[in-house]
Enzyme design. Structure first.
Site, PDB file in Angstrom:
ATOM      1  N   GLY A  12       0.817  -1.212   0.000  1.00 27.88           N
ATOM      2  CA  GLY A  12       0.000   0.000   0.000  1.00 27.88           C
ATOM      3  C   GLY A  12       0.848   1.259   0.000  1.00 27.88           C
ATOM      4  CB  SER A  39       2.428  -4.917   6.672  1.00 29.73           C
ATOM      5  OG  SER A  39       3.130  -4.777   7.869  1.00 29.73           O
ATOM      6  CE  LYS A  78      10.531  17.768 -11.250  1.00 30.79           C
ATOM      7  NZ  LYS A  78      10.727  16.328 -11.148  1.00 30.79           N
ATOM      8  CG  LEU A 333      10.451   1.220  -4.703  1.00 28.79           C
ATOM      9  CD1 LEU A 333      10.546   1.594  -3.232  1.00 28.79           C
ATOM     10  CD2 LEU A 333      11.569   1.897  -5.490  1.00 28.79           C
ATOM     11  CB  THR A 344      12.404   8.022 -13.874  1.00 28.96           C
ATOM     12  OG1 THR A 344      13.556   7.686 -13.107  1.00 28.96           O
ATOM     13  CG2 THR A 344      12.773   9.028 -14.920  1.00 28.96           C
TER      14      THR A 344
HETATM   15  C1  LIG Z   1      15.960   7.595  -1.931  1.00 28.00           C
HETATM   16  C2  LIG Z   1      14.780   7.509  -2.849  1.00 28.00           C
HETATM   17  C3  LIG Z   1      14.238   8.664  -3.387  1.00 28.00           C
HETATM   18  C4  LIG Z   1      13.160   8.579  -4.285  1.00 28.00           C
HETATM   19  N1  LIG Z   1      12.666   9.720  -4.885  1.00 28.00           N
HETATM   20  C5  LIG Z   1      11.734   9.611  -5.858  1.00 28.00           C
HETATM   21  C6  LIG Z   1      11.237  10.750  -6.543  1.00 28.00           C
HETATM   22  O1  LIG Z   1      11.573  11.894  -6.239  1.00 28.00           O
HETATM   23  N2  LIG Z   1      10.346  10.550  -7.541  1.00 28.00           N
HETATM   24  C7  LIG Z   1       9.907   9.312  -7.884  1.00 28.00           C
HETATM   25  O2  LIG Z   1       9.137   9.179  -8.845  1.00 28.00           O
HETATM   26  N3  LIG Z   1      10.302   8.231  -7.197  1.00 28.00           N
HETATM   27  C8  LIG Z   1      11.196   8.345  -6.205  1.00 28.00           C
HETATM   28  N4  LIG Z   1      11.602   7.240  -5.527  1.00 28.00           N
HETATM   29  C9  LIG Z   1      10.928   5.967  -5.764  1.00 28.00           C
HETATM   30  C10 LIG Z   1       9.584   5.982  -5.040  1.00 28.00           C
HETATM   31  O3  LIG Z   1       9.788   6.232  -3.671  1.00 28.00           O
HETATM   32  C11 LIG Z   1       8.859   4.658  -5.233  1.00 28.00           C
HETATM   33  O4  LIG Z   1       8.814   4.333  -6.589  1.00 28.00           O
HETATM   34  C12 LIG Z   1       7.441   4.754  -4.751  1.00 28.00           C
HETATM   35  O5  LIG Z   1       7.394   5.248  -3.445  1.00 28.00           O
HETATM   36  C13 LIG Z   1       6.771   3.412  -4.801  1.00 28.00           C
HETATM   37  O6  LIG Z   1       7.207   2.562  -3.789  1.00 28.00           O
HETATM   38  P1  LIG Z   1       6.444   1.192  -3.612  1.00 28.00           P
HETATM   39  O7  LIG Z   1       5.008   1.479  -3.425  1.00 28.00           O
HETATM   40  O8  LIG Z   1       6.856   0.309  -4.719  1.00 28.00           O
HETATM   41  O9  LIG Z   1       7.093   0.599  -2.285  1.00 28.00           O
HETATM   42  P2  LIG Z   1       6.871   0.972  -0.743  1.00 28.00           P
HETATM   43  O10 LIG Z   1       6.566   2.400  -0.526  1.00 28.00           O
HETATM   44  O11 LIG Z   1       8.068   0.415  -0.025  1.00 28.00           O
HETATM   45  O12 LIG Z   1       5.588   0.152  -0.315  1.00 28.00           O
HETATM   46  C14 LIG Z   1       5.649  -1.233  -0.090  1.00 28.00           C
HETATM   47  C15 LIG Z   1       4.340  -1.681   0.515  1.00 28.00           C
HETATM   48  O13 LIG Z   1       4.359  -3.092   0.641  1.00 28.00           O
HETATM   49  C16 LIG Z   1       3.974  -3.467   1.941  1.00 28.00           C
HETATM   50  N5  LIG Z   1       4.605  -4.734   2.265  1.00 28.00           N
HETATM   51  C17 LIG Z   1       5.891  -5.134   2.065  1.00 28.00           C
HETATM   52  N6  LIG Z   1       6.073  -6.387   2.510  1.00 28.00           N
HETATM   53  C18 LIG Z   1       4.880  -6.805   2.975  1.00 28.00           C
HETATM   54  C19 LIG Z   1       4.404  -8.007   3.572  1.00 28.00           C
HETATM   55  N7  LIG Z   1       5.216  -9.052   3.789  1.00 28.00           N
HETATM   56  N8  LIG Z   1       3.123  -8.070   3.946  1.00 28.00           N
HETATM   57  C20 LIG Z   1       2.265  -7.032   3.763  1.00 28.00           C
HETATM   58  N9  LIG Z   1       2.651  -5.873   3.209  1.00 28.00           N
HETATM   59  C21 LIG Z   1       3.940  -5.764   2.820  1.00 28.00           C
HETATM   60  C22 LIG Z   1       4.441  -2.312   2.800  1.00 28.00           C
HETATM   61  O14 LIG Z   1       3.731  -2.281   4.029  1.00 28.00           O
HETATM   62  C23 LIG Z   1       4.082  -1.136   1.905  1.00 28.00           C
HETATM   63  O15 LIG Z   1       2.720  -0.827   2.052  1.00 28.00           O
HETATM   64  C24 LIG Z   1      12.625   7.317  -4.600  1.00 28.00           C
HETATM   65  C25 LIG Z   1      13.136   6.158  -3.988  1.00 28.00           C
HETATM   66  C26 LIG Z   1      14.212   6.246  -3.129  1.00 28.00           C
HETATM   67  C27 LIG Z   1      14.742   4.991  -2.494  1.00 28.00           C
END
Ligand SMILES: Cc1cc2nc3c(=O)[nH]c(=O)nc-3n(C[C@H](O)[C@H](O)[C@H](O)COP(=O)(O)OP(=O)(O)OC[C@H]3O[C@@H](n4cnc5c(N)ncnc54)[C@H](O)[C@@H]3O)c2cc1C
Length: 509
Positions: A12, A39, A78, A333, A344
Site C-alpha cells: 500500500g 502492513s 514543478k 520498487l 522517474t
Molecule cells: C531515496 C529515494 C528517493 C526517491 N525519490 C523519488 C522521486 O523523487 N520521484 C519518484 O518518482 N520516485 C522516487 N523514488 C521511488 C519511489 O519512492 C517509489 O517508486 C514509490 O514510493 C513506490 O514505492 P512502492 O510502493 O513500490 O514501495 P513501498 O513504498 O516500499 O511500499 C511497499 C508496501 O508493501 C507493503 N509490504 C511489504 N512487505 C509486505 C508483507 N510481507 N506483507 C504485507 N505488506 C507488505 C508495505 O507495508 C508497503 O505498504 C525514490 C526512492 C528512493 C529509495
C-alpha cells in the site's frame, strides 16, 4: 467478462494505491474484485515526492480534481529540475518540461541557437525557454492553448507528499470498492503444477486467494522475488550509487516551482519544495564516502531545521529479469530501481499500470501478453538508465574518485550511439519507446557543456543576422510572458490549490 475475477495487490505504498485506483476505475463495471494487503508494521519507503508531467494524465484519467488533489497532498507545481555542479563545479542549468524557443520552418530551434552560439552572439539557451525563465523567477501558470505563443509549449508536474498521495488514492479506491486488508504476508502458496501463486497467508492465519497478483511490496519483492525467484539484472556498474539519506526540513524563502539536484563528490543531493516543508536527500555511493560523512554533508546544508530524524535507505540499481512472471506482475520498487535523479520511478509505475490495463487478460493469462509487457517495461527501464547515466558522463568533473570512475567507464552501446550522433551535428536519435524526448537530451547535453562540433547544414541558408533577430524576438517574448506570470504562491491561491497548513503561503511570499 474476463476469467480473471479476483486481483490481489500486495503493498500500500505509492505503487499499490496507484494500481488499486487505476484498476478499480477501469474494471469496476466488469465486477472485478480487488483486494489490497498492506502492513502498517512494515510501512512504506516514505520517499518519492517529485514526478514527471505524465502523472497529470494519470490523475485526469481517474477524474481527480487538480486543486483538491494538490491541497490534500501539499503539492507544488514543478516546471523542471535544476542541476547544479554537474558539468563543472559552479555550473547550473534547468532541464525543463518543454521545448526551447519555437520551431522555424520545421527545423529544431536548438540548431539555430548552435549557429548563433558559434558566432558568439547567442544568449544562454535557457533564456529562450519559458518554463526555465518562469522557474528561475519563482513563477507559474498553466500552459496556454495557442501553440504559436511562447507560454504554451511546456508541461508541468507536481511535487507532493508521497504518504498523503497514497492516502488520497486509498480513499478514492475504497470508494470504488477496493477491499483493504491490514496485515503482514508471512507465507505464499504456490500451485504445485503450474507454479503460479494461489494465495498469500497473513500473520493472523487468514488467506487471500486471487487469479492475478500485483506485487507492490517495495524492495522486498515478496511475490516476484521471494516466492517466484525471478532474478534481478544488476546495473550497478553503470549507476553505482547504492544508498540514500532523506530528511524533511522547514522551508525558507520563495516557493520555487522546481526540484534541485546538486552534484556532490560521491553522489548528489535533492531538494524538493512542498507547500508545508522541503524534502531533502543525499544519494551516494558508499565506496567513496562513509554514511556519517554523507549524513553530515546533507544535514549541514539544510535550509531550515530538520523536521524528522534522517532516514537511511539501501538499494541496488537494476531491474527484475521479468516484470511479469507467471500470474504475478511487479510494479513499483519490486520491479526495479533507478536512482531518483530525474524523478522517474513514479512514472515507471504509471507505465506498468498502463501496460497492464492494455494487456489485461481477456480469458486466461496469455504468454504473448506477458512477453509484450516484459519487453515494453525492459525498454522503458533501459531508456531511463541511459538518460540518468548521461548526467554522470557528460561532465568535465574529475575532482573525486567517483567522477574519475565515470570518466573511465565503458558506456552501454545505446548511449554511445546517442552521444555520437549528437556530437557531430547536434542530432538527437529518436527512440521508439522511452519517456525522455529530444528536448530533454538537449537540455542535459548542452547544460553539461557537451557541444556538438557542428550544426544541421540546412541552417546555413539563413543569414546570421536573421537568426539573431529571430532569437532576440523569442528572448523578449519569453521575458514579457514571464513578467505577466504570477508567482507560484499566488497561482496556488488563485487556483484553489493552497493548503491551509502551508506556512510559506500564509506568509504571502
Ligand atoms: C531515496 C529515494 C528517493 C526517491 N525519490 C523519488 C522521486 O523523487 N520521484 C519518484 O518518482 N520516485 C522516487 N523514488 C521511488 C519511489 O519512492 C517509489 O517508486 C514509490 O514510493 C513506490 O514505492 P512502492 O510502493 O513500490 O514501495 P513501498 O513504498 O516500499 O511500499 C511497499 C508496501 O508493501 C507493503 N509490504 C511489504 N512487505 C509486505 C508483507 N510481507 N506483507 C504485507 N505488506 C507488505 C508495505 O507495508 C508497503 O505498504 C525514490 C526512492 C528512493 C529509495
Amino acid at each position: 467478462m474476463s476469467a480473471i475475477s479476483r486481483i490481489c495487490i500486495l503493498g500500500g505504498g505509492t505503487a499499490g494505491w496507484m494500481t488499486a485506483a487505476a484498476l478499480s476505475n477501469k474494471f469496476k463495471s466488469l465486477g472485478l474484485e480487488i483486494t489490497l494487503v498492506e502492513s502498517d508494521q512494515i510501512g512504506t519507503v516514505g520517499v518519492g515526492e517529485a514526478t514527471l508531467p505524465h502523472i497529470r494524465f494519470f490523475n485526469q484519467a481517474l477524474g481527480i480534481d487538480e486543486p483538491t488533489f494538490m491541497k490534500s497532498t501539499e503539492a507544488t507545481f514543478k516546471l523542471g529540475i535544476e542541476f547544479c555542479d554537474w558539468g563543472q563545479r559552479g555550473d547550473h542549468y534547468i532541464h525543463p518540461f518543454g521545448d526551447y524557443g519555437l520551431p522555424l520552418d520545421d527545423l529544431d530551434f536548438h540548431q539555430f541557437w548552435l549557429k548563433l552560439q558559434k558566432a558568439g552572439q547567442a544568449r544562454r539557451l535557457s533564456d529562450y525557454s519559458y518554463p526555465i525563465v518562469a522557474a528561475e523567477n519563482g513563477r507559474f501558470q498553466i500552459p496556454g492553448d495557442d501553440p504559436n505563443k511562447i507560454g504554451s509549449n511546456f508541461g508541468y508536474a507536481y511535487q507532493f507528499d508521497s504518504s498523503l498521495y497514497a492516502r488520497f488514492l486509498r480513499s478514492y479506491s475504497e470508494d470504488k470498492g477496493v477491499r483493504r486488508l491490514e496485515g503482514r504476508v508471512v507465507d505464499v502458496d504456490l500451485d504445485s503444477e503450474s507454479g503460479d501463486v494461489n494465495s498469500v497467508k497473513l500473520e493472523d492465519g487468514s488467506r487471500v486467494t486471487a487469479d492475478l497478483f500485483v506485487d507492490c511490496s517495495g524492495f522486498r519483492g515478496v511475490l516476484i522475488e521471494q516466492a517466484l525467484e525471478t532474478g534481478y539484472d544488476d546495473w550497478s556498474q553503470w549507476l553505482p550509487c547504492n544508498r540514500a539519506i532523506a530528511v524533511p526540513c522547514e522551508s525558507r524563502g520563495e516557493l520555487l516551482p522546481f526540484t534541485r539536484a546538486t552534484a556532490r563528490t560521491a553522489g548528489w543531493q535533492w531538494r524538493i519544495p512542498l507547500q508545508h516543508r522541503t524534502g531533502n536527500g543525499h544519494v551516494y555511493w558508499n565506496e567513496f564516502i562513509s554514511d556519517d560523512e554523507a549524513a553530515h554533508q546533507l544535514m549541514s546544508s539544510l535550509e531550515g531545521p530538520a523536521l524528522a530524524e534522517p532516514k537511511q535507505l539501501f538499494f541496488k540499481t537494476g531491474r527484475r529479469k521479468k516484470f511479469w512472471n507467471r500470474n504475478v506482475v511487479s510494479i513499483g520498487l519490486s520491479a526495479g530501481f533507478l536512482e531518483p535523479l530525474e524523478s522517474t520511478s513514479i512514472h515507471l509505475i504509471q507505465e506498468g499500470i498502463t501496460s497492464l490495463i492494455e494487456l489485461f487478460p481477456s480469458q486466461t493469462i496469455n504468454p504473448l501478453d506477458i512477453a509484450e509487457y516484459n519487453d515494453r517495461m525492459a525498454l522503458n527501464f533501459e531508456r531511463v538508465r541511459d538518460f540518468l547515466l548521461l548526467h554522470y558522463v557528460a561532465t568535465q568533473r574529475n575532482d573525486s574518485e567517483m567522477w574519475r570512475y565515470f570518466q573511465a567507464m565503458e558506456l552501454p552501446a545505446s548511449l554511445q550511439e546517442k552521444i555520437a550522433a549528437w556530437s557531430s551535428r547536434g542530432y538527437v536519435l529518436k527512440y521508439e519507446f522511452g519517456v525522455f524526448l529530444p528536448p530533454s537530451w538537449i537540455a542535459v547535453m548542452l547544460g553539461q557543456n557537451l557541444l556538438p562540433t557542428d550544426h544541421d547544414p540546412r541552417i546555413d541558408k539563413y543569414p546570421l543576422a536573421d537568426v539573431k533577430r529571430r532569437l532576440d524576438e523569442i528572448d523578449q517574448e519569453t521575458r514579457r510572458a514571464v513578467e505577466a506570470t504570477p508567482t507560484q504562491a499566488e497561482f496556488l491561491r488563485r487556483h484553489g490549490a493552497a493548503s491551509a497548513s502551508a506556512p510559506i503561503l500564509a506568509n504571502g511570499m
